[in-house]
Each structure stands twice: as C-alpha cells, then as structure tokens.
Design a protein around this motif. Sequence first.
Motif, PDB file in Angstrom:
ATOM      1  N   SER A 185     115.802 -24.457  15.732  1.00 10.93           N
ATOM      2  CA  SER A 185     114.785 -25.413  15.340  1.00 10.93           C
ATOM      3  C   SER A 185     115.320 -26.732  15.955  1.00 10.93           C
ATOM      4  O   SER A 185     114.690 -27.909  15.996  1.00 10.93           O
ATOM      5  N   MET A 186     116.532 -26.834  16.397  1.00 10.83           N
ATOM      6  CA  MET A 186     117.282 -27.865  16.773  1.00 10.83           C
ATOM      7  C   MET A 186     117.461 -28.472  18.317  1.00 10.83           C
ATOM      8  O   MET A 186     117.673 -27.312  18.586  1.00 10.83           O
ATOM      9  N   ASN A 187     117.343 -29.483  18.877  1.00 11.44           N
ATOM     10  CA  ASN A 187     117.537 -29.618  20.238  1.00 11.44           C
ATOM     11  C   ASN A 187     118.788 -30.448  20.510  1.00 11.44           C
ATOM     12  O   ASN A 187     119.334 -30.192  21.430  1.00 11.44           O
ATOM     13  N   ALA A 188     119.104 -31.651  19.670  1.00 12.86           N
ATOM     14  CA  ALA A 188     120.320 -32.383  20.120  1.00 12.86           C
ATOM     15  C   ALA A 188     121.407 -31.495  19.719  1.00 12.86           C
ATOM     16  O   ALA A 188     121.424 -30.622  18.964  1.00 12.86           O
ATOM     17  N   PRO A 189     122.530 -32.003  20.309  1.00 10.74           N
ATOM     18  CA  PRO A 189     123.844 -31.386  20.106  1.00 10.74           C
ATOM     19  C   PRO A 189     124.323 -31.142  18.825  1.00 10.74           C
ATOM     20  O   PRO A 189     123.880 -32.112  18.068  1.00 10.74           O
ATOM     21  N   ILE A 190     125.151 -30.030  18.371  1.00  8.10           N
ATOM     22  CA  ILE A 190     125.169 -29.714  16.862  1.00  8.10           C
ATOM     23  C   ILE A 190     126.788 -29.767  16.779  1.00  8.10           C
ATOM     24  O   ILE A 190     127.459 -29.041  17.290  1.00  8.10           O
ATOM     25  N   ILE A 191     127.355 -30.359  15.550  1.00 11.42           N
ATOM     26  CA  ILE A 191     128.370 -30.096  15.040  1.00 11.42           C
ATOM     27  C   ILE A 191     128.232 -29.132  13.711  1.00 11.42           C
ATOM     28  O   ILE A 191     127.613 -29.641  12.807  1.00 11.42           O
ATOM     29  N   TRP A 192     128.480 -27.984  13.820  1.00 12.37           N
ATOM     30  CA  TRP A 192     128.124 -27.002  12.667  1.00 12.37           C
ATOM     31  C   TRP A 192     129.123 -26.730  11.749  1.00 12.37           C
ATOM     32  O   TRP A 192     130.469 -26.475  12.292  1.00 12.37           O
ATOM     33  N   ILE A 193     128.804 -27.082  10.487  1.00 16.29           N
ATOM     34  CA  ILE A 193     129.647 -26.537   9.564  1.00 16.29           C
ATOM     35  C   ILE A 193     129.140 -25.364   8.858  1.00 16.29           C
ATOM     36  O   ILE A 193     128.176 -24.971   8.411  1.00 16.29           O
ATOM     37  N   VAL A 194     130.167 -24.366   8.841  1.00 13.42           N
ATOM     38  CA  VAL A 194     129.926 -23.042   8.666  1.00 13.42           C
ATOM     39  C   VAL A 194     131.241 -22.402   7.305  1.00 13.42           C
ATOM     40  O   VAL A 194     132.150 -22.863   7.656  1.00 13.42           O
ATOM     41  N   GLY A 195     130.692 -21.566   6.921  1.00 15.32           N
ATOM     42  CA  GLY A 195     131.879 -20.881   5.934  1.00 15.32           C
ATOM     43  C   GLY A 195     131.767 -20.541   4.582  1.00 15.32           C
ATOM     44  O   GLY A 195     130.680 -21.287   4.126  1.00 15.32           O
ATOM     45  N   GLY A 196     132.320 -19.719   3.907  1.00 12.81           N
ATOM     46  CA  GLY A 196     132.433 -19.446   2.615  1.00 12.81           C
ATOM     47  C   GLY A 196     132.761 -18.069   2.189  1.00 12.81           C
ATOM     48  O   GLY A 196     133.522 -17.431   3.113  1.00 12.81           O
ATOM     49  N   GLU A 197     131.897 -17.414   1.480  1.00 13.82           N
ATOM     50  CA  GLU A 197     132.372 -16.147   0.916  1.00 13.82           C
ATOM     51  C   GLU A 197     131.415 -15.250   1.925  1.00 13.82           C
ATOM     52  O   GLU A 197     130.207 -14.755   1.745  1.00 13.82           O
ATOM     53  N   ASP A 198     132.176 -14.305   2.872  1.00 15.38           N
ATOM     54  CA  ASP A 198     131.524 -13.555   3.760  1.00 15.38           C
ATOM     55  C   ASP A 198     130.808 -12.159   2.992  1.00 15.38           C
ATOM     56  O   ASP A 198     131.201 -11.641   2.073  1.00 15.38           O
ATOM     57  N   LYS A 199     129.674 -11.681   3.510  1.00 16.37           N
ATOM     58  CA  LYS A 199     128.974 -10.918   2.836  1.00 16.37           C
ATOM     59  C   LYS A 199     128.610  -9.636   3.843  1.00 16.37           C
ATOM     60  O   LYS A 199     127.658  -9.000   3.776  1.00 16.37           O
ATOM     61  N   GLY A 200     129.634  -9.465   4.751  1.00 14.58           N
ATOM     62  CA  GLY A 200     129.613  -8.456   5.874  1.00 14.58           C
ATOM     63  C   GLY A 200     128.672  -9.237   6.940  1.00 14.58           C
ATOM     64  O   GLY A 200     128.052  -8.324   7.727  1.00 14.58           O
ATOM     65  N   ASN A 201     128.933 -10.494   7.334  1.00  9.93           N
ATOM     66  CA  ASN A 201     128.201 -11.111   8.384  1.00  9.93           C
ATOM     67  C   ASN A 201     128.393 -10.443   9.588  1.00  9.93           C
ATOM     68  O   ASN A 201     129.598 -10.018   9.925  1.00  9.93           O
ATOM     69  N   ASN A 202     127.205 -10.542  10.479  1.00  4.04           N
ATOM     70  CA  ASN A 202     127.598 -10.026  12.050  1.00  4.04           C
ATOM     71  C   ASN A 202     126.828 -11.257  12.664  1.00  4.04           C
ATOM     72  O   ASN A 202     125.730 -11.556  12.611  1.00  4.04           O
ATOM     73  N   TYR A 203     127.747 -12.005  13.399  1.00  3.19           N
ATOM     74  CA  TYR A 203     127.281 -13.233  13.901  1.00  3.19           C
ATOM     75  C   TYR A 203     126.816 -13.115  15.495  1.00  3.19           C
ATOM     76  O   TYR A 203     126.437 -14.031  16.242  1.00  3.19           O
ATOM     77  N   VAL A 204     126.467 -11.700  15.756  1.00  3.40           N
ATOM     78  CA  VAL A 204     126.216 -11.508  17.401  1.00  3.40           C
ATOM     79  C   VAL A 204     124.801 -12.389  17.810  1.00  3.40           C
ATOM     80  O   VAL A 204     124.808 -12.877  18.857  1.00  3.40           O
ATOM     81  N   GLU A 205     123.905 -12.259  16.819  1.00  2.00           N
ATOM     82  CA  GLU A 205     122.597 -12.927  17.164  1.00  2.00           C
ATOM     83  C   GLU A 205     122.482 -14.375  17.492  1.00  2.00           C
ATOM     84  O   GLU A 205     121.568 -15.152  17.891  1.00  2.00           O
ATOM     85  N   LEU A 206     123.814 -15.142  16.828  1.00  2.00           N
ATOM     86  CA  LEU A 206     123.900 -16.510  16.970  1.00  2.00           C
ATOM     87  C   LEU A 206     124.579 -16.798  18.406  1.00  2.00           C
ATOM     88  O   LEU A 206     124.334 -18.160  18.771  1.00  2.00           O
ATOM     89  N   ILE A 207     125.092 -16.017  18.912  1.00  2.00           N
ATOM     90  CA  ILE A 207     125.943 -16.363  20.167  1.00  2.00           C
ATOM     91  C   ILE A 207     125.038 -17.036  21.288  1.00  2.00           C
ATOM     92  O   ILE A 207     125.468 -18.232  21.666  1.00  2.00           O
ATOM     93  N   PRO A 208     123.771 -16.749  21.657  1.00  2.00           N
ATOM     94  CA  PRO A 208     122.987 -17.598  22.771  1.00  2.00           C
ATOM     95  C   PRO A 208     122.716 -19.082  22.024  1.00  2.00           C
ATOM     96  O   PRO A 208     123.030 -19.869  22.946  1.00  2.00           O
TER      97      PRO A 208
END
Length: 295
Positions: A185-208
């Motif tokens: 939903s965002m257009n401007a450049p992003i500094i992304w704050i991420v993390g916490g307790e993992d629940k078996g995450n797979n980040y592949v869909e976020l790559i593009p």
Amino acid sequence: MSSFQLDDCLNFRSNISVLLNITRDHLNRYDNNIENYIDSKFRIATFQKKEDIFIYNHDDPIIREGIKKYAIASHCIPFSMKEELHVGAYIKANKIFIRDQKNKEIYFLNVKDIPLIGDHNIYNIMASLIISEILNVKKESIISILLKLKSIEHRMEKISNINGVQFINDSKATNVNAVFYALKSMNAPIIWIVGGEDKGNNYVELIPLVKKKVKAIICLGNNNEKIINFFKNIIDIILETKNIKKAVYMAYILSYQGDNVLFSPACSSFDLFKDYKERGNQFKQEVRKLLYESL
C-alpha cells in the motif's frame, strides 16, 4: 473465529461464514505443518449445512485448493479483486460489483472513494457487501458507513510526520501476509521495523516488495537471526535492537525527507511485550517523544 477456537469446536455452525485468507501463521502450534493449519481454518466451512452460505477469497490460491479438497455442503460465494466472476463480488473499472445467480450485476461503490488504505481492506469490504446483500441491508445504509471508515488503532495508523518522515504504527501486523499488504500500500521509500516471536514465518512472498520499496531493516526482538539471514543478501542496511526507543531513533537517523518508517513486525509481540497493543503504544510514545525533541 480464530483457528484456535475452531480447533476446540465440535458442534459450532455458522449460517454465514467468511474465509478471508490463509497464510503461514501460527505454525508453531500446528507442528510447523501448514496442512494442519488449513484443516483448522476450513472447519468454519465444513461445519455448515446446505442451507448455509460460505463466502471466500477467490484470489487466495490455498483457499481455491481447499474448495476442491474439502467436503463443503453450503452455498459458496467468492469475491475477487483480480477476476470478473460469474457469481460473487469483483472489481471492474475500479468499481465494486456483485453478480447474483440470475446474472444480475449490482454496482456498489468506487474503490477510490474508500477511505482505508490497502487491498486487505478492499477484500474485507467486498465480503461485507456480499453479506449485506444476502441480508437485504439497504445499499445506502452500508455505503454511507463504508465511506466514513477510519483505520483502527495499531493497523497502518499514521502517528507523526517528523521533518518530512512519516511514522506508521502497524503493530497489529503479526504475520507475513499483513506486512505484505502494508508494504504493497506504500509508495515512498520504507525503513521497516520488524521482528518479535516467530510463528514459523516464511518471508518469500515479501521479497519483491522489499527489494522495490525497503531501504533499511531494523530488527526488534530477542532473536532476529532468521530475519537477518533471510534479507541480508537483499538489503544492505540491517540493524537490530531489543529496545523500542533505540529502534525509533535508528529509523529516524537512517531516514530522509519523504521516507516512511513502518513498524510492521510480522511476528507476535510476546518476546518483549505483553501484546501487540502494548507494543504499538510504546512505539507511538517513542515517536511522540522524538517529535517533541525535534521541535
């Protein structure tokens, strides 16, 4: 109904049920097997009878496969942002329509008039419009409400703009799919704050999206190894901290005018916080302190 609730249900039956999406979430509860999680989510449909109605997201490939796999007795109605459907809700020329069994096409509203940001909100609205049509709610009544909608707290909540840098609290994004829609939903450049307790995450869909939009990642959690290893060959700047105040300051130092600082964790909050609300409130508190100091 959460999958946790559905796991414990034996006789629950909803007359109208909606399945919005299925993504890799809570897999630590389901032996890290997504098939077990899918089984749980589809109980909301398999408990129904033939006179009931099951509304589902046609754009979700896991749900489409589930429709073929599971014995669903109820009447199934899809919604889609990508295809014009023979039955159900869809978008054509940026307008939301519903087509009934008699091939009657009903226009509801223009997507551009919806005040909420993000495809996930459009999907929610399409499902709600199908329900309103089934229950004979007047179009004027529901549309007047939809046009007044505001973002809920901790979900793509704009906090402050500090010297041209927009800080956004998306603490409620506790899985990868929620972050996907936030980034999209965002257009401007992003500094992304991420993390916490993992629940078996797979980040592949976020790559593009990360490649295209994210300029730096700040990991906020007790164990950030998985996130760092996943994105270290994609993003040049990856920092980590266990302190939310430091995370906010790091993001601000890395930012330029026109950037977005997006706090969208993709993980549960329980490693450092009581819940996502406490996490989001602390983020907002630190951003407001930073705003005060910058005046």
